[in-house]
Design a protein around this motif. Structure first.
Motif, mmCIF file in Angstrom:
data_model
loop_
_atom_site.group_PDB
_atom_site.id
_atom_site.type_symbol
_atom_site.label_atom_id
_atom_site.label_comp_id
_atom_site.label_asym_id
_atom_site.label_seq_id
_atom_site.Cartn_x
_atom_site.Cartn_y
_atom_site.Cartn_z
ATOM 1 N N HIS A 285 -4.613 -41.143 -10.328
ATOM 2 C CA HIS A 285 -5.386 -39.903 -10.331
ATOM 3 C C HIS A 285 -5.664 -39.446 -11.754
ATOM 4 O O HIS A 285 -4.800 -39.544 -12.625
ATOM 5 C CB HIS A 285 -4.628 -38.800 -9.585
ATOM 6 C CG HIS A 285 -5.272 -37.452 -9.694
ATOM 7 N ND1 HIS A 285 -4.814 -36.476 -10.547
ATOM 8 C CD2 HIS A 285 -6.356 -36.929 -9.072
ATOM 9 C CE1 HIS A 285 -5.580 -35.393 -10.433
ATOM 10 N NE2 HIS A 285 -6.518 -35.654 -9.542
ATOM 11 N N ARG A 286 -6.880 -38.977 -11.968
ATOM 12 C CA ARG A 286 -7.224 -38.381 -13.255
ATOM 13 C C ARG A 286 -8.270 -37.308 -13.022
ATOM 14 O O ARG A 286 -8.810 -37.174 -11.909
ATOM 15 C CB ARG A 286 -7.736 -39.436 -14.236
ATOM 16 C CG ARG A 286 -8.907 -40.244 -13.755
ATOM 17 C CD ARG A 286 -9.150 -41.440 -14.674
ATOM 18 N NE ARG A 286 -10.088 -42.386 -14.094
ATOM 19 C CZ ARG A 286 -11.414 -42.255 -14.132
ATOM 20 N NH1 ARG A 286 -11.940 -41.203 -14.755
ATOM 21 N NH2 ARG A 286 -12.203 -43.141 -13.579
ATOM 22 N N THR A 287 -8.562 -36.549 -14.054
ATOM 23 C CA THR A 287 -9.516 -35.448 -13.965
ATOM 24 C C THR A 287 -10.697 -35.701 -14.894
ATOM 25 O O THR A 287 -10.511 -36.112 -16.042
ATOM 26 C CB THR A 287 -8.851 -34.113 -14.341
ATOM 27 O OG1 THR A 287 -7.778 -33.863 -13.417
ATOM 28 C CG2 THR A 287 -9.846 -32.963 -14.262
ATOM 29 N N SER B 28 -11.473 -34.200 -9.445
ATOM 30 C CA SER B 28 -10.324 -35.073 -9.212
ATOM 31 C C SER B 28 -10.824 -36.446 -8.802
ATOM 32 O O SER B 28 -11.531 -36.597 -7.801
ATOM 33 C CB SER B 28 -9.425 -34.488 -8.119
ATOM 34 O OG SER B 28 -8.653 -33.423 -8.614
ATOM 35 N N PHE C 1 -9.908 -40.638 -8.152
ATOM 36 C CA PHE C 1 -8.829 -41.530 -7.722
ATOM 37 C C PHE C 1 -9.312 -42.970 -7.831
ATOM 38 O O PHE C 1 -10.410 -43.303 -7.385
ATOM 39 C CB PHE C 1 -8.420 -41.209 -6.286
ATOM 40 C CG PHE C 1 -8.084 -39.760 -6.070
ATOM 41 C CD1 PHE C 1 -6.781 -39.305 -6.204
ATOM 42 C CD2 PHE C 1 -9.078 -38.841 -5.764
ATOM 43 C CE1 PHE C 1 -6.475 -37.964 -6.023
ATOM 44 C CE2 PHE C 1 -8.779 -37.498 -5.584
ATOM 45 C CZ PHE C 1 -7.472 -37.053 -5.716
ATOM 46 N N TYR D 175 -13.699 -39.650 -5.339
ATOM 47 C CA TYR D 175 -13.465 -38.357 -5.989
ATOM 48 C C TYR D 175 -13.843 -37.219 -5.059
ATOM 49 O O TYR D 175 -14.616 -37.405 -4.109
ATOM 50 C CB TYR D 175 -14.208 -38.254 -7.325
ATOM 51 C CG TYR D 175 -15.718 -38.115 -7.257
ATOM 52 C CD1 TYR D 175 -16.330 -36.871 -7.403
ATOM 53 C CD2 TYR D 175 -16.540 -39.230 -7.103
ATOM 54 C CE1 TYR D 175 -17.717 -36.738 -7.382
ATOM 55 C CE2 TYR D 175 -17.919 -39.116 -7.083
ATOM 56 C CZ TYR D 175 -18.507 -37.863 -7.220
ATOM 57 O OH TYR D 175 -19.884 -37.736 -7.202
ATOM 58 N N ARG E 148 -9.257 -31.264 -4.377
ATOM 59 C CA ARG E 148 -8.541 -30.902 -5.594
ATOM 60 C C ARG E 148 -9.472 -30.644 -6.773
ATOM 61 O O ARG E 148 -9.011 -30.428 -7.897
ATOM 62 C CB ARG E 148 -7.537 -32.020 -5.927
ATOM 63 C CG ARG E 148 -6.448 -32.160 -4.861
ATOM 64 C CD ARG E 148 -5.620 -33.430 -5.001
ATOM 65 N NE ARG E 148 -4.888 -33.485 -6.267
ATOM 66 C CZ ARG E 148 -4.046 -34.473 -6.599
ATOM 67 N NH1 ARG E 148 -3.851 -35.469 -5.749
ATOM 68 N NH2 ARG E 148 -3.424 -34.458 -7.753
#
Length: 306
Positions: free
Chosen positions: A13-15, A24, A26, A65, A72
């Motif tokens: 996971h990253r933003t 968010s 993935f 995402y 999120r």
């Protein structure tokens, strides 16, 4: 040589920072394979693809995402930020963030497809996107032009097609009603009732329904996308053309988007493959294996051209 995917591995996971929001993102699958980005619609999140991803991860680097205001991912809470142009910018920011060494492939559903259509119809889109598989989400500009053409033809068949699509789209007026629709979905938009709806109306197996914990909030937040886009694009469309190879998976029992509304698609896409599927609107839930296999075949077809 493809690397076998460890299905016990949790997605990374990253933003991704975009204008007015944090998305968010993935990532999972075969890091040595082509990249495919999956884009959900309303009222879903990246969990829409939970049944599809297992059919892709052995061959592809799979990126999902949550679009702004869903799951999120954050949003500012305005209607204007849900315009298709902004959502397409968000998508292209995700494309840029994966830093793939070649154009990515895309699979999208519902409003996810609508926003990707906007992106792939932009000049130079083929340099970022190698192929686009779309499910139940037309370009609103193409839809508007199609509806104009049905009225202009004035034949019984054309007028019937126009009328049935208008009837199918009447629900959007309620969705755009503001406090009325928000209150309705705040009360009745529960995971249980939506799952029941999918099981009864769409005939989806309960084991194939994947909804986020934030489902009711996502449903209410996502209503803004209707108010931001329907009237200003469908009633005032412009010509939008794409050179990105496109595959349409058209559910023949879709209550929202009539199959006939894609009849003029050859005018707007340089290359388009059409596959009609006996399903309702939520094909990724109804038949995730078919979605994965059709997407894989289309990606393989265009990867071979590289």
């Amino acid at each position: 040589m493809p690397v076998s995917y460890d299905r016990s591995f949790q997605p990374q996971h990253r933003t991704v920072e975009v204008t007015g929001a944090q998305l968010s993102v993935f990532e999972q699958g075969n890091l040595h394979g082509p990249t495919v980005i999956l884009v959900h619609g309303w009222p879903d999140t990246h969990h829409l693809w939970d049944g599809v991803v297992p059919g892709l991860v052995d061959s592809f680097r799979v990126v999902t995402y949550d679009t702004r205001g869903h799951g999120r991912s954050t949003s500012q809470g305005t209607v204007a930020e849900m315009r298709i142009e902004q959502l397409a910018d968000d998508f292209l920011a995700v494309v840029d963030s994966v830093r793939a060494d070649r154009p990515v492939h895309v699979l999208a559903h519902d409003w996810g497809s609508v926003q990707v259509w906007d992106a792939v119809c932009r000049p130079g889109a083929h340099r970022a996107v190698a192929s686009f598989t779309s499910i139940s989400g037309p370009s609103l500009h193409h839809m508007g032009r199609w509806m104009q053409s049905r009225l202009a033809a004035r034949t019984p068949i054309a007028l019937w097609q126009w009328f049935t699509q208008v009837i199918s789209g009447m629900y959007t007026l309620f969705f755009m009603s503001g406090i009325l629709s928000r209150t309705f979905f705040r009360v009745f938009g529960t995971r249980y009732l939506w799952s029941l709806f999918l099981r009864i109306v769409e005939r989806v197996d309960r084991r194939d329904i994947h909804l986020a914990e934030s489902f009711t909030d996502d449903m209410v937040s996502g209503l803004r996308i209707y108010r931001a886009n329907i009237f200003r694009t469908v009633l005032f469309p412009s010509n939008r053309f794409t050179s990105v190879p496109t595959q349409l998976l058209i559910p023949t029992r879709d209550p929202a988007v009539r199959p006939a509304s894609f009849s003029d698609i050859d005018q707007w896409a340089a290359e388009v493959d059409i596959r009609r599927v006996k399903s309702g609107h939520w094909l990724p839930f109804k038949n995730p294996e078919l979605v994965a296999s059709a997407t894989t075949a289309f990606i393989d077809k265009h990867t071979a051209k590289d």
